[in-house]
Motif scaffolding. Structure first.
Motif, PDB file in Angstrom:
ATOM      1  N   LEU A  47      12.130   3.297 -21.213  1.00  0.00           N
ATOM      2  CA  LEU A  47      13.177   2.639 -21.985  1.00  0.00           C
ATOM      3  C   LEU A  47      14.229   2.080 -21.037  1.00  0.00           C
ATOM      4  CD1 LEU A  47      14.912   1.835 -24.381  1.00  0.00           C
ATOM      5  CD2 LEU A  47      15.637   4.235 -24.597  1.00  0.00           C
ATOM      6  N   TYR A  48      14.324   0.745 -21.002  1.00  0.00           N
ATOM      7  CA  TYR A  48      15.379   0.050 -20.270  1.00  0.00           C
ATOM      8  C   TYR A  48      16.493  -0.227 -21.284  1.00  0.00           C
ATOM      9  CZ  TYR A  48      11.532  -0.655 -16.981  1.00  0.00           C
ATOM     10  OH  TYR A  48      10.475  -0.455 -16.122  1.00  0.00           O
ATOM     11  N   ARG A  49      17.565   0.535 -21.208  1.00  0.00           N
ATOM     12  CA  ARG A  49      18.584   0.494 -22.252  1.00  0.00           C
ATOM     13  C   ARG A  49      19.380  -0.802 -22.233  1.00  0.00           C
ATOM     14  NH1 ARG A  49      20.421   6.227 -20.048  1.00  0.00           N
ATOM     15  NH2 ARG A  49      19.625   5.111 -18.212  1.00  0.00           N
ATOM     16  N   ASP A  50      19.637  -1.336 -21.041  1.00  0.00           N
ATOM     17  CA  ASP A  50      20.359  -2.591 -20.876  1.00  0.00           C
ATOM     18  C   ASP A  50      20.087  -3.086 -19.462  1.00  0.00           C
ATOM     19  OD1 ASP A  50      22.064  -1.078 -19.178  1.00  0.00           O
ATOM     20  OD2 ASP A  50      23.439  -0.665 -20.833  1.00  0.00           O
ATOM     21  N   GLY A  51      20.858  -4.077 -19.000  1.00  0.00           N
ATOM     22  CA  GLY A  51      20.591  -4.665 -17.695  1.00  0.00           C
ATOM     23  C   GLY A  51      20.852  -3.741 -16.521  1.00  0.00           C
ATOM     24  N   ARG A  52      21.527  -2.611 -16.760  1.00  0.00           N
ATOM     25  CA  ARG A  52      21.768  -1.661 -15.676  1.00  0.00           C
ATOM     26  C   ARG A  52      20.537  -0.815 -15.364  1.00  0.00           C
ATOM     27  NH1 ARG A  52      27.117   0.774 -18.350  1.00  0.00           N
ATOM     28  NH2 ARG A  52      25.712   0.449 -20.137  1.00  0.00           N
ATOM     29  N   ASP A  53      19.548  -0.848 -16.254  1.00  0.00           N
ATOM     30  CA  ASP A  53      18.294  -0.132 -16.021  1.00  0.00           C
ATOM     31  C   ASP A  53      17.265  -1.070 -15.407  1.00  0.00           C
ATOM     32  OD1 ASP A  53      19.282   2.212 -16.999  1.00  0.00           O
ATOM     33  OD2 ASP A  53      18.259   2.092 -18.937  1.00  0.00           O
ATOM     34  N   GLY A  54      16.402  -0.530 -14.560  1.00  0.00           N
ATOM     35  CA  GLY A  54      15.350  -1.321 -13.927  1.00  0.00           C
ATOM     36  C   GLY A  54      14.414  -0.398 -13.170  1.00  0.00           C
ATOM     37  N   VAL A  55      13.483  -1.001 -12.429  1.00  0.00           N
ATOM     38  CA  VAL A  55      12.585  -0.218 -11.583  1.00  0.00           C
ATOM     39  C   VAL A  55      12.347  -1.008 -10.302  1.00  0.00           C
ATOM     40  CG1 VAL A  55      10.489  -1.106 -12.700  1.00  0.00           C
ATOM     41  CG2 VAL A  55      10.397   1.047 -11.436  1.00  0.00           C
ATOM     42  N   ALA A  56      12.427  -0.319  -9.167  1.00  0.00           N
ATOM     43  CA  ALA A  56      12.289  -0.970  -7.867  1.00  0.00           C
ATOM     44  C   ALA A  56      10.826  -1.300  -7.576  1.00  0.00           C
ATOM     45  CB  ALA A  56      12.853  -0.051  -6.779  1.00  0.00           C
ATOM     46  N   TRP A  57      10.597  -2.014  -6.500  1.00  0.00           N
ATOM     47  CA  TRP A  57       9.249  -2.416  -6.103  1.00  0.00           C
ATOM     48  C   TRP A  57       8.365  -1.181  -5.908  1.00  0.00           C
ATOM     49  CZ3 TRP A  57       7.834  -7.224  -6.646  1.00  0.00           C
ATOM     50  CH2 TRP A  57       8.784  -8.255  -6.537  1.00  0.00           C
ATOM     51  N   HIS A  58       7.164  -1.218  -6.493  1.00  0.00           N
ATOM     52  CA  HIS A  58       6.234  -0.104  -6.380  1.00  0.00           C
ATOM     53  C   HIS A  58       4.854  -0.543  -6.852  1.00  0.00           C
ATOM     54  CE1 HIS A  58       7.000  -0.070 -10.676  1.00  0.00           C
ATOM     55  NE2 HIS A  58       5.966   0.758 -10.819  1.00  0.00           N
ATOM     56  N   GLY A  59       3.856   0.298  -6.604  1.00  0.00           N
ATOM     57  CA  GLY A  59       2.542   0.169  -7.205  1.00  0.00           C
ATOM     58  C   GLY A  59       2.182   1.511  -7.816  1.00  0.00           C
ATOM     59  N   ASP A  60       1.345   1.502  -8.858  1.00  0.00           N
ATOM     60  CA  ASP A  60       0.925   2.755  -9.489  1.00  0.00           C
ATOM     61  C   ASP A  60      -0.200   3.346  -8.643  1.00  0.00           C
ATOM     62  OD1 ASP A  60       2.733   1.984 -11.363  1.00  0.00           O
ATOM     63  OD2 ASP A  60       1.285   1.560 -12.936  1.00  0.00           O
ATOM     64  N   ARG A  61       0.166   4.011  -7.552  1.00  0.00           N
ATOM     65  CA  ARG A  61      -0.814   4.428  -6.547  1.00  0.00           C
ATOM     66  C   ARG A  61      -1.071   5.925  -6.525  1.00  0.00           C
ATOM     67  NH1 ARG A  61       2.387   0.690  -3.329  1.00  0.00           N
ATOM     68  NH2 ARG A  61       1.365  -1.350  -3.354  1.00  0.00           N
ATOM     69  N   THR A  62      -0.566   6.653  -7.502  1.00  0.00           N
ATOM     70  CA  THR A  62      -0.848   8.082  -7.562  1.00  0.00           C
ATOM     71  C   THR A  62      -2.223   8.287  -8.186  1.00  0.00           C
ATOM     72  OG1 THR A  62       1.492   8.598  -7.807  1.00  0.00           O
ATOM     73  CG2 THR A  62      -0.072  10.306  -8.454  1.00  0.00           C
ATOM     74  N   GLY A  63      -3.095   9.029  -7.495  1.00  0.00           N
ATOM     75  CA  GLY A  63      -4.426   9.285  -8.027  1.00  0.00           C
ATOM     76  C   GLY A  63      -5.436   8.247  -7.573  1.00  0.00           C
ATOM     77  N   ARG A  64      -6.361   7.915  -8.442  1.00  0.00           N
ATOM     78  CA  ARG A  64      -7.484   7.047  -8.092  1.00  0.00           C
ATOM     79  C   ARG A  64      -7.061   5.657  -7.641  1.00  0.00           C
ATOM     80  NH1 ARG A  64     -10.516   5.003 -10.840  1.00  0.00           N
ATOM     81  NH2 ARG A  64      -9.447   4.967 -12.835  1.00  0.00           N
ATOM     82  N   SER A  65      -5.949   5.150  -8.165  1.00  0.00           N
ATOM     83  CA  SER A  65      -5.560   3.772  -7.854  1.00  0.00           C
ATOM     84  C   SER A  65      -5.188   3.588  -6.389  1.00  0.00           C
ATOM     85  CB  SER A  65      -4.393   3.340  -8.749  1.00  0.00           C
ATOM     86  OG  SER A  65      -3.355   4.295  -8.714  1.00  0.00           O
ATOM     87  N   ARG A  66      -5.021   4.690  -5.656  1.00  0.00           N
ATOM     88  CA  ARG A  66      -4.738   4.588  -4.229  1.00  0.00           C
ATOM     89  C   ARG A  66      -5.947   4.041  -3.471  1.00  0.00           C
ATOM     90  NH1 ARG A  66      -0.955   6.874  -0.947  1.00  0.00           N
ATOM     91  NH2 ARG A  66      -0.144   8.076  -2.700  1.00  0.00           N
ATOM     92  N   ARG A  67      -7.154   4.260  -4.011  1.00  0.00           N
ATOM     93  CA  ARG A  67      -8.366   3.871  -3.286  1.00  0.00           C
ATOM     94  C   ARG A  67      -9.347   3.037  -4.107  1.00  0.00           C
ATOM     95  NH1 ARG A  67      -8.372   9.016  -4.998  1.00  0.00           N
ATOM     96  NH2 ARG A  67     -10.137   9.745  -6.239  1.00  0.00           N
ATOM     97  N   GLU A  68      -9.126   2.916  -5.426  1.00  0.00           N
ATOM     98  CA  GLU A  68     -10.064   2.217  -6.294  1.00  0.00           C
ATOM     99  C   GLU A  68      -9.345   1.149  -7.112  1.00  0.00           C
ATOM    100  OE1 GLU A  68     -12.089   4.979  -8.806  1.00  0.00           O
ATOM    101  OE2 GLU A  68     -12.308   6.473  -7.222  1.00  0.00           O
ATOM    102  N   ASP A  69     -10.119   0.149  -7.566  1.00  0.00           N
ATOM    103  CA  ASP A  69      -9.591  -0.823  -8.519  1.00  0.00           C
ATOM    104  C   ASP A  69      -9.326  -0.133  -9.856  1.00  0.00           C
ATOM    105  OD1 ASP A  69      -9.958  -2.664  -6.537  1.00  0.00           O
ATOM    106  OD2 ASP A  69     -11.477  -3.845  -7.583  1.00  0.00           O
ATOM    107  N   THR A  70      -8.228  -0.489 -10.491  1.00  0.00           N
ATOM    108  CA  THR A  70      -7.855   0.098 -11.771  1.00  0.00           C
ATOM    109  C   THR A  70      -7.297  -0.982 -12.684  1.00  0.00           C
ATOM    110  OG1 THR A  70      -5.672   0.663 -10.892  1.00  0.00           O
ATOM    111  CG2 THR A  70      -7.347   2.384 -10.812  1.00  0.00           C
ATOM    112  N   VAL A  71      -7.104  -0.607 -13.943  1.00  0.00           N
ATOM    113  CA  VAL A  71      -6.479  -1.486 -14.930  1.00  0.00           C
ATOM    114  C   VAL A  71      -5.266  -0.765 -15.512  1.00  0.00           C
ATOM    115  CG1 VAL A  71      -6.744  -2.600 -17.180  1.00  0.00           C
ATOM    116  CG2 VAL A  71      -8.616  -2.699 -15.515  1.00  0.00           C
TER     117      VAL A  71
END
Length: 218
Positions: free
Chosen positions: A125-149
């Motif tokens: 939940l991004y409540r307003d413009g003060r909320d956000g998320v910095a640069w990242h990839g979802d790399r915890t688990g299998r996505s660190r080494r495999e293609d994912t969706v």
């Protein structure tokens, strides 16, 4: 939770008494694919879920949102958004999310085959413009080494999702998503690219992002 929302004129439901409160369009209708480098791709389907503003109200009121803190250098800071994760065995907070998960698992069956269908849902939940998320990839688990969706369904005020190559560099893709839009990141996207939702000083209403993932991906 009381937050001011701005409905979309494009997301109005049917006025008929027997009209459903929400509906999913065909995933393929109007789907735009952005082919990125190193085997990554991003699909965008505008207005896939109609009636999304009503669903937003339910999610804001009924999801047990929680605030988290994280270590940054020598101090703990608030994570600038509220969160709730739903595991495989948990009932999702709205029937539309289970329907979306199943429809996307069917549409992307070939891409998902190695690890099976979409199973978990991470809500932000991004409540307003003060909320956000910095640069990242979802790399915890299998996505660190495999293609994912990773499929994202957005509710509420549009916020831009940015993509750039992993490790830095200029933004290559900027996609505003909200009001029932669908964005899907596939192939090597989580390993070879990064994404972010930047903060903004502009007035903007709340947005809920629902990330549907395969088993073993966070």
């Amino acid at each position: 939770m009381v937050l001011t929302t701005q409905p979309s004129l494009l997301d109005l439901g049917d006025d008929a008494d027997d009209a459903p409160a929400w509906s999913l369009g065909a995933v393929a209708d109007g789907l735009e694919r952005h082919v990125l480098a190193q085997g990554a791709w991003v699909d965008v389907r505008r207005g896939w879920l109609r009636g999304s503003d009503g669903i937003l109200a339910t999610l804001l009121a009924e999801v047990p949102w929680r605030a988290e803190r994280r270590q940054m250098y020598e101090r703990e800071v608030d994570v600038p958004r509220l969160l709730r994760f739903y595991g495989e065995e948990e009932v999702l907070p709205h029937a539309c999310l289970a329907a979306a998960r199943d429809a996307l698992s069917a549409h992307y069956a070939d891409d998902l085959a190695a690890a099976g269908p979409l199973r978990t849902a991470g809500l932000c939940l991004y409540r307003d413009g003060r909320d956000g998320v910095a640069w990242h990839g979802d790399r915890t688990g299998r996505s660190r080494r495999e293609d994912t969706v990773v499929a994202i369904v957005s509710f509420g005020a549009p916020r831009p999702l940015l993509l750039r190559p992993a490790g830095g560099g200029p933004t290559v893709l900027r996609v505003p998503v909200g009001h029932g839009d669908l964005l899907v990141m596939g192939g090597s996207c989580q390993r070879t690219w990064e994404h972010a939702v930047p903060k903004t000083t502009q007035p903007v209403g709340p947005r809920v992002s629902v990330q549907l993932r395969q088993r073993g991906v966070r």
